[in-house]
Motif scaffolding. Sequence first.
Motif, mmCIF file in Angstrom:
data_model
loop_
_atom_site.group_PDB
_atom_site.id
_atom_site.type_symbol
_atom_site.label_atom_id
_atom_site.label_comp_id
_atom_site.label_asym_id
_atom_site.label_seq_id
_atom_site.Cartn_x
_atom_site.Cartn_y
_atom_site.Cartn_z
ATOM 1 N N GLU A 124 -2.455 -2.226 4.615
ATOM 2 C CA GLU A 124 -2.524 -0.778 4.856
ATOM 3 C C GLU A 124 -2.725 -0.129 3.491
ATOM 4 N N LEU A 125 -3.916 0.376 3.254
ATOM 5 C CA LEU A 125 -4.262 0.892 1.937
ATOM 6 C C LEU A 125 -4.241 2.419 1.866
ATOM 7 N N TRP A 126 -3.353 3.020 2.621
ATOM 8 C CA TRP A 126 -3.147 4.472 2.567
ATOM 9 C C TRP A 126 -1.784 4.733 1.959
ATOM 10 N N THR A 169 -6.761 3.364 -4.057
ATOM 11 C CA THR A 169 -7.985 2.736 -4.546
ATOM 12 C C THR A 169 -7.730 1.642 -5.570
ATOM 13 N N CYS A 198 -1.613 4.483 -5.671
ATOM 14 C CA CYS A 198 -2.385 5.639 -5.227
ATOM 15 C C CYS A 198 -2.955 6.325 -6.466
ATOM 16 N N SER A 226 -3.181 9.652 1.031
ATOM 17 C CA SER A 226 -4.514 9.464 0.455
ATOM 18 C C SER A 226 -4.841 7.974 0.446
ATOM 19 N N PRO A 227 -6.125 7.646 0.409
ATOM 20 C CA PRO A 227 -6.458 6.217 0.311
ATOM 21 C C PRO A 227 -6.100 5.677 -1.070
#
Length: 130
Positions: A87-89, A98, A73, A95-96
């Motif tokens: 799942e990229l949160w 990145t 994160c 928050s996403p």
Amino acid sequence: MHELSIAVAVIERAEDTAREHGATGVESVRLRVGALAGVVAESLRFAFEVAREDTALHGARLLIEEVPARARCTACPAEFAVGTPPELWCPRCDSPATELLSGRELELTEVDLTYHDTAGGARRDERVIR
């Protein structure tokens, strides 16, 4: 089945490595395959067994290290498993994420070569790290 084209590319690279080192054969090859690489390990193993016939790898083993997908994160210092489906949160701050840290690998990392001394029948092995 793109695993067949991957298997053929791995075999070609391992044969090149054997030629570069003057080896008579290949004992095994090791790959790192990420969870998000889009490669089915069992399909790749099957394709490798089919494609290795009549090559320097005819008796070689394919060793696959499966690499889990992990992300970081950018809003907080959390690192976490991405899972499947991805799942990229961030589970910590919602928050996403990145930055994907691992999971997309498709790397040939090691080739174990075999040498035969035709005069004395001796055999020696060498591990080449790519």
